[in-house]
Motif scaffolding. Structure first.
Motif, PDB file in Angstrom:
ATOM      1  N   GLU A 166       7.289  -9.622   7.597  1.00 18.16           N
ATOM      2  CA  GLU A 166       7.568  -8.658   6.532  1.00 18.16           C
ATOM      3  C   GLU A 166       6.270  -8.159   5.911  1.00 18.16           C
ATOM      4  OE1 GLU A 166      10.182  -7.227   5.501  1.00 18.16           O
ATOM      5  OE2 GLU A 166      11.904  -8.353   6.298  1.00 18.16           O
ATOM      6  N   CYS A 167       5.327  -9.091   5.706  1.00 16.43           N
ATOM      7  CA  CYS A 167       4.033  -8.685   5.130  1.00 16.43           C
ATOM      8  C   CYS A 167       3.321  -7.686   6.035  1.00 16.43           C
ATOM      9  CB  CYS A 167       3.147  -9.916   4.909  1.00 16.43           C
ATOM     10  SG  CYS A 167       3.650 -10.958   3.535  1.00 16.43           S
ATOM     11  N   GLU A 168       3.318  -7.993   7.345  1.00 16.28           N
ATOM     12  CA  GLU A 168       2.622  -7.072   8.248  1.00 16.28           C
ATOM     13  C   GLU A 168       3.336  -5.718   8.302  1.00 16.28           C
ATOM     14  OE1 GLU A 168       0.735  -6.677  12.739  1.00 16.28           O
ATOM     15  OE2 GLU A 168       2.048  -8.371  12.273  1.00 16.28           O
ATOM     16  N   TRP A 169       4.669  -5.747   8.283  1.00 20.04           N
ATOM     17  CA  TRP A 169       5.399  -4.470   8.293  1.00 20.04           C
ATOM     18  C   TRP A 169       4.982  -3.581   7.120  1.00 20.04           C
ATOM     19  CZ3 TRP A 169       8.661  -1.574  11.232  1.00 20.04           C
ATOM     20  CH2 TRP A 169       9.305  -0.527  10.586  1.00 20.04           C
ATOM     21  N   GLU A 170       4.986  -4.171   5.910  1.00 21.64           N
ATOM     22  CA  GLU A 170       4.636  -3.378   4.734  1.00 21.64           C
ATOM     23  C   GLU A 170       3.213  -2.847   4.816  1.00 21.64           C
ATOM     24  OE1 GLU A 170       6.686  -2.447   2.472  1.00 21.64           O
ATOM     25  OE2 GLU A 170       8.397  -3.647   3.160  1.00 21.64           O
TER      26      GLU A 170
END
Length: 928
Positions: free
Chosen positions: A679-683
């Motif tokens: 999720e962090c990388e997606w954002e």
């Protein structure tokens, strides 16, 4: 040219029309074979016009399937059918009559009929389908078949009469052993008379009770059925239509000059007058020259736009040895047809004096209220047009000019040669209610007519004008016959393009705040109604200087450098910081790889040392980051161990720019990974893609400004080298931003199915090199009216950075996109209206010809039958053409409906609902 042709041309025309019927065969009820079958057949290639039965026509042609008849040695009897005896024959003088036909030049023995009922000699020849070279004691004739063959051949191949005649002579004898009488001059005379008589015949002048001499100006021209002709193809009450409808009844005129069609200073109008005398496309010469002589000494105005040679050099163009330096023409701009009285010789370049006369000669012949005029120098020519009109002959004055709408444009291909202000003010792309007209119609016609220039430049004035008139008529007629397929193709294209550009405009508007759109819409509507208002297509932002662009590039470099140095890793790093640091390290890897690639084979020690230091610093950061990564992503540890083992066994040392970071997006889906890290990388990747795309837009604009500045201002080797260096730097930055975007999008593509993300690909599309262009630019194969807007300029949030230059570019691009959508929608409505006009015109013309069948009282049955036969055939031809077009266009409503938006943005109801359904007779099998 004998003077008798002027007095006898009515008689010639009557005799040619008489041949459309049975002529002297009317009283004879039975065939010469005494059979009972009706007389329904005759051969146009056999000598004479004898009517025979079916059995006889078959028998006579058993051995003549290709109809090659040798006439040498025959004695021909005129005035009677073959086999009949003349009791008072009159041998032709010298007994050596010369006949030219498609098989050769023949000397024959010929007897004219001398009976009491015999016709004058030239009429006897015409009734045998031989065209006499003179009306006084004719000794030479050409068969109708030869004249018709040459007539069509010269249209299609542009062969000269000289080449054609000598081809026939060589077919007669190709050895030089048999003397052949030279009849070239006679053949030239016959060709010219044939052209003129055919023109009169096809214009219905032989059916008019007032006679040939009453032919009015331009009456013999082939009219464009799709142009507006009041009383012929416009609906009742069209002149009272509102302004939002009246534009569909506009006449589009294209003005141009052709200097290939020059004519040498040979002969004169007294010796070689025109037979057409202004009844076709050329204006009447005497009135034209009188007007020119009265005002010929007026100086030509100079151009305040670019240095137009057509304007500034008009008075200085060399005319030595020339009677005409070229011709000026006025064409139908939408259908590529020459207009009546729209052609005239130019004596000294493309002067306003000549072109004004031609333009107003055309305009006074059309009782319409809206004119759209296209001229490659319209920006200068239109300025004092009305004062110049006041000094012209009264018959050329436009009446009720205050109630007419007259607009001026520059053809699309010529527009780029003008200054920037002209490129918007006189553009067909931005002007309202003109569809997709390009104004280049004359240029397409020149490609066809220029092939006769080598022949016409040697002709006398009258012969030259009549020859060009004939070719223009053929060009128009071919255009008329092709209207069915051409207009259907254009409707299909316009329907598709209108829908495409509506969608393009809608997509662009989604990225623009509603408040900006409302302001821009008011501005462009005000300019469309009043051209003195601020032009919305012109930039209102001062362009960047080269120094300003260099400063922006330097500031961008400083920001990037600062972002790369500020990466700090420690044991207490958070998951989000771990991913953010990994993404920054990936950027540094790409930067280092680019620096190494640019190093070259002959790098200095200082350059190599700098690269080594960067590489070592990056390697230390990568080692520190990898140690922390294992804490959050244990699945990476065995992969790293395997890679280390491979290197210890002799594999080359791993370079820092090639080090695999193994971020969550780079792991195989089956390997375990914390969902929070994904999720962090997606954002972060989503934000990185937005930033990279914004950088791409900025670098495109910077590169464009730099290139524009260099082209306009940079001179000299040193300055050019510095400008090229700045351009290369901007290009490198643009490529680096693209690589950054591609990496972010690849990561998003890998993470999206693992996180259940959808819809993001509509915003973050694949970035191709053709997408990385300025908003106003277009790729090969596109034009201003067909180009698309790169998707990078239509993504949401383009205006959020409050960049004044970007907002100005986007405003101009929105205006252009709106204009493109409007022009294609107008084009579709214009085409539908023009289709309706074509059908109405052909129906009117068919009725007009039917009325001519009995308009002229003929004393002899043979004459009246021929007149009726020709008029009825022409009427049937128009009815058949209308029916053919109607059948071909039957699919148009379905084609248009398939491309309409669900909300009915383009309302087909604006066009007459009876279009394509005009009641008419069934199609007839007629021969053109």
């Amino acid at each position: 040219m004998p003077a008798t042709i002027f007095t006898e041309r009515s008689s010639f025309l009557d005799e040619m029309i008489r041949l459309e019927g049975r002529g002297d065969e009317i009283p004879r009820g039975t065939c010469s074979c005494k059979g009972e079958e009706p007389l329904l057949y005759r051969c146009k290639d056999c000598f004479g016009v004898e009517m025979v039965c079916r059995a006889c026509i078959l028998q006579r042609h058993v051995h003549n399937p290709l109809h090659r008849v040798e006439l040498l040695g025959l004695r021909i009897q005129l005035g009677h059918n073959p086999g009949e005896t003349c009791y008072n024959p009159e041998p032709a003088a010298g007994d050596d009559f010369v006949v030219i036909d498609v098989h050769g030049i023949h000397e024959i023995g010929l007897d004219f009929c001398g009976c009491e009922t015999a016709q004058i000699h030239y009429k006897q020849l015409i009734r045998a389908r031989w065209f006499p070279a003179t009306t006084l004691n004719p000794q030479t004739a050409a068969t109708f078949a030869l004249m018709e063959f040459f007539h069509l051949l010269t249209f299609e191949s542009k062969v000269s009469a000289y080449e054609f005649y000598h081809s026939i002579a060589r077919r007669t004898d190709n050895t030089g052993t048999t003397p052949i009488r030279d009849r070239y001059s006679a053949f030239m005379r016959m060709v010219r008379q044939w052209r003129h008589l055919k023109m009169l015949k096809r214009a219905g002048r032989g059916h008019d009770p007032s006679g040939v001499d009453a032919t009015s100006a331009g009456e013999c021209a082939v009219l464009c059925p799709a142009c507006p002709h009041p009383g012929k193809n416009l609906p009742e009450g069209w002149e009272d239509a509102s302004h939002d409808i009246r534009w569909k009844y506009a006449l589009f005129l294209a003005i141009d000059a052709n200097f290939r069609l020059k004519r040498k200073l040979v002969s004169s109008d007294n010796v070689d007058p025109s037979l057409n005398a202004g009844s076709c496309y050329f204006v009447e010469e005497n009135a034209y020259k009188q007007y020119l002589s009265e005002r010929g000494c007026e100086p030509q105005e100079k151009s305040s736009c670019v240095s137009h040679n057509a304007v500034n050099m008009a008075d200085t163009k060399s005319s030595r040895g020339l009677a005409a330096t070229g011709v000026g023409t006025v064409d139908c701009a939408r259908h590529d047809m020459k207009l009546p009285n729209g052609v005239g010789d130019l004596q000294k370049g493309e002067r306003y004096l000549n072109m004004d006369y031609l333009v107003f000669s055309v305009m006074v012949g059309f009782a319409v209220v809206v004119f759209n005029l296209s001229y490659d120098i319209a920006c200068q020519w239109h300025k004092k047009l009305w004062p110049r009109m006041a000094s012209m002959p009264p018959r050329l004055h436009l009446t009720d000019r205050d109630n007419k709408t007259i607009r001026f444009f520059v053809p699309k291909f010529h527009l780029n040669a003008h200054v920037q202000s002209c490129q918007t003010a006189f553009s067909f792309n931005f002007g309202k209610n003109v569809g997709r007209t390009d104004g280049e119609a004359p240029e397409r016609g020149w490609a066809n007519i220029n092939r006769v220039a080598s022949s016409t430049k040697e002709m006398g004035p009258g012969t030259c004008r009549d020859t060009l008139d004939d070719h223009f008529s053929d060009w128009n007629w071919k255009k008329v016959t092709m209207l069915g397929q051409r207009m259907l193709r254009k409707v299909k294209e316009a329907s598709r393009r209108a829908k495409l550009h509506r969608e393009e405009l809608s997509e662009l508007q989604r990225s623009i705040p509603a408040s900006s759109l409302s302001v821009w819409k008011l501005e462009i509507e005000a300019w469309e109604e009043d051209s003195t208002q601020p032009n919305p297509f012109e930039s209102r932002v001062i362009p960047m200087t080269q120094a300003a662009v260099r400063r922006q590039l330097a500031e961008k470099e400083a920001v990037d450098l600062q972002a790369g140095v500020d990466v700090s890793l420690h044991a207490d790093i958070s998951p989000s910081l771990l991913i953010a640091s990994g993404i920054d390290l990936q950027d540094q890897q790409r930067r280092l790889a680019a620096d190494i690639s640019a190093l070259g084979q002959h790098a200095t020690d200082i350059q190599k040392t700098k690269i080594f230091n960067q590489s070592n610093a990056l390697q230390r950061r990568l080692d520190m980051w990898a140690q922390i990564q294992v804490l959050y992503m244990p699945a990476v540890a065995p992969i790293r161990a395997m890679e280390d083992a491979c290197r210890s066994e002799g594999t080359a040392a791993l370079k820092p720019e090639s080090f695999q970071l193994r971020l969550p997006s780079q792991l195989a889906p089956h390997l375990p990974c914390n969902q929070q890290l994904r999720e962090c990388e997606w954002e972060l990747r989503y934000a990185q893609a937005h930033d990279a795309l914004n950088d791409v837009r900025q670098h495109i604009r910077l590169f464009t400004h730099l290139n524009t500045f260099r082209t306009a201002n940079v001179r000299g080797q040193r300055a050019s080298t510095r400008a090229r260096t700045a351009l290369n730097l901007a290009e490198q930055k643009k490529r680096a931003s693209k690589a950054k975007y591609d990496a972010a999008r690849d990561a998003l593509t890998a993470l999206a199915p693992l996180l259940g993300k959808f819809g993001w690909t509509d915003i973050m599309r694949p970035l191709g090199w053709t997408d990385m262009r300025p908003m106003g630019d277009f790729i090969q194969g596109q034009s201003e009216g067909t180009r698309d807007i790169p998707w990078i300029w239509k993504t949401p949030g383009v205006l959020q950075d409050n960049d004044e230059g970007l907002q100005d570019c986007l405003r101009i691009e929105w205006c252009k996109a709106r204009a493109q959508e409007a022009r294609w929608s107008e084009e579709l409505l214009l085409l539908l209206e023009e289709m309706q006009r074509v059908l109405m015109f052909l129906t009117w013309q068919g009725t007009w010809w039917s009325g001519l069948a009995s308009a002229r009282h003929q004393e002899r049955l043979a004459d009246s039958e021929g007149s009726r036969a020709y008029a009825n055939r022409q009427s049937a031809l128009r009815e058949a053409m209308a029916e053919k077009f109607r059948q071909r266009w039957a699919i148009v409503p379905a084609v248009v409906a398939a491309e309409l938006d669900d909300d009915g943005t383009l309302d087909i109801a604006d066009t007459d609902s009876t279009m394509l359904t005009i009641e008419g007779p069934p199609p007839l099998a007629v021969e053109d």
